[in-house]
Design a protein around this motif. Structure first.
Motif, PDB file in Angstrom:
ATOM      1  N   UNK A 636      64.653  14.768  12.988  1.00 45.65           N
ATOM      2  CA  UNK A 636      63.693  15.456  12.110  1.00 45.65           C
ATOM      3  C   UNK A 636      63.409  14.622  10.862  1.00 45.65           C
ATOM      4  N   UNK A 637      64.462  13.985  10.343  1.00 50.18           N
ATOM      5  CA  UNK A 637      64.279  13.133   9.161  1.00 50.18           C
ATOM      6  C   UNK A 637      63.421  11.915   9.498  1.00 50.18           C
ATOM      7  N   UNK A 638      63.583  11.386  10.714  1.00 53.13           N
ATOM      8  CA  UNK A 638      62.745  10.258  11.143  1.00 53.13           C
ATOM      9  C   UNK A 638      61.280  10.678  11.178  1.00 53.13           C
ATOM     10  N   UNK A 639      60.998  11.893  11.664  1.00 57.63           N
ATOM     11  CA  UNK A 639      59.620  12.411  11.700  1.00 57.63           C
ATOM     12  C   UNK A 639      59.067  12.562  10.293  1.00 57.63           C
ATOM     13  N   UNK A 640      59.892  13.062   9.363  1.00 57.02           N
ATOM     14  CA  UNK A 640      59.449  13.212   7.973  1.00 57.02           C
ATOM     15  C   UNK A 640      59.162  11.849   7.351  1.00 57.02           C
ATOM     16  N   UNK A 641      60.023  10.856   7.654  1.00 55.16           N
ATOM     17  CA  UNK A 641      59.825   9.515   7.107  1.00 55.16           C
ATOM     18  C   UNK A 641      58.523   8.908   7.638  1.00 55.16           C
ATOM     19  N   UNK A 642      58.271   9.058   8.944  1.00 51.09           N
ATOM     20  CA  UNK A 642      57.027   8.534   9.532  1.00 51.09           C
ATOM     21  C   UNK A 642      55.817   9.218   8.913  1.00 51.09           C
ATOM     22  N   UNK A 643      55.913  10.539   8.713  1.00 58.62           N
ATOM     23  CA  UNK A 643      54.807  11.310   8.127  1.00 58.62           C
ATOM     24  C   UNK A 643      54.524  10.841   6.699  1.00 58.62           C
ATOM     25  N   UNK A 644      55.602  10.617   5.915  1.00 58.43           N
ATOM     26  CA  UNK A 644      55.434  10.164   4.530  1.00 58.43           C
ATOM     27  C   UNK A 644      54.837   8.766   4.484  1.00 58.43           C
ATOM     28  N   UNK A 645      55.244   7.877   5.406  1.00 55.80           N
ATOM     29  CA  UNK A 645      54.701   6.522   5.444  1.00 55.80           C
ATOM     30  C   UNK A 645      53.197   6.557   5.719  1.00 55.80           C
ATOM     31  N   UNK A 646      52.779   7.404   6.659  1.00 53.84           N
ATOM     32  CA  UNK A 646      51.352   7.493   7.015  1.00 53.84           C
ATOM     33  C   UNK A 646      50.550   8.023   5.830  1.00 53.84           C
ATOM     34  N   UNK A 647      51.064   9.010   5.116  1.00 57.55           N
ATOM     35  CA  UNK A 647      50.344   9.556   3.958  1.00 57.55           C
ATOM     36  C   UNK A 647      50.204   8.501   2.864  1.00 57.55           C
ATOM     37  N   UNK A 648      51.254   7.677   2.685  1.00 55.38           N
ATOM     38  CA  UNK A 648      51.209   6.675   1.616  1.00 55.38           C
ATOM     39  C   UNK A 648      50.256   5.527   1.950  1.00 55.38           C
ATOM     40  N   UNK A 649      49.973   5.300   3.241  1.00 56.36           N
ATOM     41  CA  UNK A 649      49.105   4.185   3.634  1.00 56.36           C
ATOM     42  C   UNK A 649      47.884   4.669   4.421  1.00 56.36           C
ATOM     43  N   UNK A 650      47.440   5.858   4.116  1.00 58.82           N
ATOM     44  CA  UNK A 650      46.337   6.473   4.871  1.00 58.82           C
ATOM     45  C   UNK A 650      45.076   5.608   4.850  1.00 58.82           C
ATOM     46  N   UNK A 651      44.683   5.118   3.680  1.00 53.44           N
ATOM     47  CA  UNK A 651      43.431   4.340   3.582  1.00 53.44           C
ATOM     48  C   UNK A 651      43.530   3.040   4.386  1.00 53.44           C
ATOM     49  N   UNK A 652      44.680   2.347   4.295  1.00 50.60           N
ATOM     50  CA  UNK A 652      44.837   1.088   5.029  1.00 50.60           C
ATOM     51  C   UNK A 652      44.823   1.320   6.540  1.00 50.60           C
ATOM     52  N   UNK A 653      45.291   2.496   6.971  1.00 52.55           N
ATOM     53  CA  UNK A 653      45.308   2.804   8.396  1.00 52.55           C
ATOM     54  C   UNK A 653      44.013   3.465   8.872  1.00 52.55           C
ATOM     55  N   UNK A 654      43.016   3.525   7.940  1.00 52.54           N
ATOM     56  CA  UNK A 654      41.706   4.115   8.217  1.00 52.54           C
ATOM     57  C   UNK A 654      41.834   5.587   8.633  1.00 52.54           C
ATOM     58  N   UNK A 655      42.657   6.291   7.844  1.00 52.63           N
ATOM     59  CA  UNK A 655      42.869   7.725   8.061  1.00 52.63           C
ATOM     60  C   UNK A 655      42.373   8.462   6.826  1.00 52.63           C
ATOM     61  N   UNK A 656      41.736   9.609   7.023  1.00 53.88           N
ATOM     62  CA  UNK A 656      41.242  10.419   5.918  1.00 53.88           C
ATOM     63  C   UNK A 656      42.417  10.808   5.017  1.00 53.88           C
ATOM     64  N   UNK A 657      42.414  10.380   3.724  1.00 53.39           N
ATOM     65  CA  UNK A 657      43.549  10.700   2.830  1.00 53.39           C
ATOM     66  C   UNK A 657      43.793  12.205   2.686  1.00 53.39           C
ATOM     67  N   UNK A 658      42.766  13.026   2.944  1.00 56.52           N
ATOM     68  CA  UNK A 658      42.921  14.469   2.771  1.00 56.52           C
ATOM     69  C   UNK A 658      43.251  15.177   4.095  1.00 56.52           C
ATOM     70  N   UNK A 659      43.754  14.405   5.063  1.00 55.42           N
ATOM     71  CA  UNK A 659      44.031  15.028   6.368  1.00 55.42           C
ATOM     72  C   UNK A 659      45.123  16.100   6.266  1.00 55.42           C
TER      73      UNK A 659
END
Length: 780
Positions: A636-659
């Motif tokens: 579960x902590x690994x999932x939270x870490x992955x989720x936090x990483x994606x939120x912190x790099x949303x623009x670089x990954x071409x993801x809507x920051x407000x997802x």
């Protein structure tokens, strides 16, 4: 109230008494022999026959002084005096009143004292009458228990009306100490005297009751002893008639010879002979006799010097190991190294090996093969579920049904001091209030300590240094650190498909053909059928289920041969489904097509390596993260870490920051009934999340494993060999692994390495470049 009369004083001779006390109204004979006492008597005969009788404090004093006599005594009258031939004077005296010495007037030729008469304090009321009756009742019961006082005495006591006189007469008939009689004499209050007597008689009754019980018990014991003696003599006579002239002595002599011939260490032999000496002295009927006999039997049953000679032939050992097992080169190499060093030094302590791996990979059978290659005896002790320390170290002989622990029992079964000793399922030991059995195993598995192993039952140290201990475990993470530190862990990851085909053809099929009564050539399973059996009817790291499926085919063949009278049954990949039904597993676990939001991870479980599909679904919501599939805290902590990483790099990954504000995210790992935990699913969860958020599919032929940090770094993992085998079984062609695990690729079988492309990565960006399909991936 008690009425006290005036006291009368008089001067009369004193006669000291030894061990005797006279009460008022009491008549008895006295023998007088001491000079002072004789002169006192003569003086009394001149003066109205009155004399003062007082008791000495100590019986052993021949010439008493003033301090040696009590102050209170009895004024008596000499009724009769007779000189005996031996010079002793026998007198008949009658007690009259109580008296107290005021002063001594003469101490030279005889004792003469000035005394005062003590009058009794009496009320003559109803309470006194009640006390008299109670005293009579108690005295009657005492007489019944004592049987030393006649019924006439009770009758004479019953006729007395005066309470004080009754109390004195009863006191004179009781078996009391002089001190207690003196206390009654000095008690002037009649009621108090009667109450004291009632208490004394009560105590005497209890003592007499106990005496009676003890007497009965002694009598029964004597009767039983006499009976046992009689029966023992009869038994001796019977043994003599049967030819056993010595009886127990013969048994002891035989045991002594066995102990002396056993060849045990000197200290153990001395202890055994000491116990044998105790056994000889204790009767056979004693419970201790059987305890000692069992102990001696255990001492004699243990090997102390019996030893097999190792067959130090490297080529023969290699041949035996290859005959019994296909593959497992690391384990075989370790055994051959041990043999080579043993041949050179001839004094190597037994190694402590731990074969770790999933079920069905042949850990137990490999230990048997090692014993066969060394030509040593083999013994196995299952430790699964053991939670009592006494099961390892044994019980002390003070306990009922005590016996040695598993180690000593195993040595007895082995019969030699240098067997191959298999400690099966060492990772499944538990502990509770009865102790920690894994702590007891520390001494067993330490080559520096097990030369003087101590079992609670045997008590004497036992040498385990020549034993070759082999432990098996499915999961070494559950083995306590100090215990694991004492063992050399050899990991058996599992078998490749090629190895399984060899094992099935060369080992499992011949074994099952023999067990099912089929003659050679009656059944044939072609290699392509074995391969299909492995791929579509079994899914495991070992070969246990594969053996069950082969056994099933043998049963089917036996039925066909018997019922249809066919001479031979041949199984091919075409007719396999006819006998075994539809395939249970789809060959490989890789996805059929590239999918968005679904990534294939690699997991390491207690059953070996496995593939793990991770799915992500995004739908309108308020940023809620849902995790399902019975995930552990680390996952579960690994999932939270992955989720936090994606939120912190949303623009670089071409993801809507407000997802997050617009959507809910659901991460699911199928097979929810199976618990899952561990950090190595980090990059797989991150890849599935990014795939779902960017709508880019994950390549179906790619599997991955690695821990992720909040900065996107990929950290190393364990169990790469097992995970690679599972990827190979699942039909994956590429594996993304952490850069730091690149060194572990060499441990993977060559046949697996050839079918897989390993991609080492150090950051999540590299993972995405290789894992995600689409235009962006192709352009990179």
């Amino acid at each position: 109230m008690a009425k006290k009369t005036e006291m009368m004083e008089m001067t009369i001779p004193l006669l000291p008494l030894r061990g005797l006390l006279v009460y008022p109204s009491m008549v008895l004979h006295l023998d007088v022999g001491r000079d002072k006492s004789v002169q006192a008597l003569e003086k009394a005969m001149v003066n109205d026959h009155i004399i003062f009788l007082v008791t000495q404090k100590e019986v052993g004093v021949n010439e008493p002084d003033i301090e040696d006599m009590y102050e209170v005594g009895t004024i008596a009258k000499v009724k009769q005096m007779l000189k005996l031939p031996n010079g002793t004077i026998r007198v008949l005296v009658e007690g009259l009143y109580r008296g107290r010495i005021v002063e001594y007037t003469n101490e030279d030729e005889y004792f003469e004292v000035n005394i005062e008469q003590i009058e009794e304090e009496s009320t003559n009321d109803v309470e006194e009458e009640a006390l008299m009756r109670a005293l009579l009742n108690q005295f009657e019961q005492y007489i019944k228990l004592s049987k030393k006082i006649s019924a006439e005495t009770f009758a004479s006591v019953s006729d007395i009306d005066e309470p004080g006189r009754m109390a004195d007469l009863i006191a004179s008939h009781l078996s009391l100490k002089i001190k207690e009689k003196q206390e009654i004499l000095e008690t002037t209050n009649v009621q108090e005297r009667i109450e004291s007597l009632i208490t004394i008689i009560n105590n005497e009754k209890e003592v007499l009751g106990l005496e009676k019980k003890i007497s009965k018990r002694v009598k029964r014991s004597m009767e039983r002893t006499q009976k046992e003696y009689y029966l023992r003599e009869q038994m001796k006579a019977i043994q003599k008639e049967l030819g056993d002239k010595d009886g127990k002595a013969g048994e002891v002599a035989e045991l002594k010879k066995m102990i002396e011939d056993k060849g045990m260490p000197k200290r153990v032999e001395e202890a055994a002979l000491k116990e044998l000496d105790r056994f000889e002295k204790i009767p056979n009927t004693s419970a201790e006799s059987s305890v000692i006999r069992n102990y001696i039997d255990w001492i004699l049953a243990l090997p102390w010097s019996e030893e097999t000679t190792d067959r130090l032939n490297i080529q023969n050992a290699q041949k035996v190991l290859d005959e019994d097992h296909y593959g497992l080169e690391t384990v075989k190499e370790r055994v051959l190294e041990y043999l080579a060093v043993q041949k050179l030094t001839n004094s190597l302590k037994g190694p402590i090996l731990c074969l770790a791996g999933p079920p069905g990979v042949g850990k137990t059978s490999l230990a048997r093969s090692i014993a066969r290659s060394l030509e040593r005896n083999f013994v196995r002790a299952s430790l699964g579920g053991v939670r009592d320390e006494a099961e390892i170290r044994g019980h002390r002989r003070t306990y009922v049904g005590a016996m040695p622990g598993r180690i000593i029992q195993g040595m007895k079964n082995a019969g030699t001091i240098n067997p191959v000793f298999l400690l099966d399922e060492i990772d499944k030991m538990s502990n509770d209030f009865r102790g920690d059995p894994s702590a007891a195993m520390l001494e067993v598995l330490d080559p520096e300590q097990n030369g003087t192993y101590s079992d609670h039952y045997i008590e004497e140290s036992y040498d385990l240094s020549k034993v070759m201990f082999i432990a098996t475990a499915n999961n070494i993470s559950t083995i306590p650190g100090p215990l694991l530190d004492r063992m050399e862990v050899i990991t058996i990851a599992g078998y490749t498909e090629v190895e399984k085909v060899h094992i099935a053809r060369d080992h499992l099929l011949p074994k099952q053909v023999k067990e099912h009564g089929l003659e050679k050539g009656k059944i044939q399973i072609r290699d392509e059928a074995l391969l299909k059996l492995i791929r579509e009817y079994t899914r495991e790291a070992g070969v246990r289920n594969l053996e069950r499926q082969i056994a099933k085919l043998c049963r089917k063949a036996a039925k066909v041969i018997v019922s249809e009278e066919r001479k031979r049954v041949i199984y091919t990949d075409k007719n396999l489904e006819e006998y075994l039904g539809k395939p249970r597993f789809r060959y490989g676990q890789a996805e059929i097509v590239d999918q968005v939001g679904a990534a294939t991870g690699l997991a390491y479980t207690s059953a070996g390596g496995d593939t793990l599909s991770i799915e992500v679904s995004i739908y309108p919501g308020k940023g809620k993260l849902i995790l399902t599939g019975k995930l552990g805290d680390v996952m579960k902590e690994s999932a939270q870490a992955a989720f936090s990483y994606i939120r912190s790099r949303a623009e670089e990954l071409e993801i809507d920051p407000e997802f997050v504000e617009k959507n809910d995210i659901h991460i699911h790992v199928p097979e929810g009934a199976v618990p899952k935990d561990g950090p190595s699913a980090g990059i797989t969860i991150a890849t599935a999340l990014i795939s779902s958020l960017t709508n880019r599919p994950v390549r179906k032929e790619v599997g991955m494993t690695g821990e992720i940090t909040l900065r996107g770094r990929v950290l190393p993992i364990g169990g790469l060999k097992e995970k690679s085998l599972s990827a190979h079984r699942a039909g994956l062609t590429e594996i993304i692994i952490p850069k730091d695990n690149e060194k572990d690729i060499e441990d993977i079988p060559e046949s697996v390495r050839e079918g897989l492309n390993f991609i080492p990565v150090s950051h999540l960006d590299e993972v995405l470049r290789h894992a995600l399909a689409g235009e962006k991936n192709e352009s990179n």
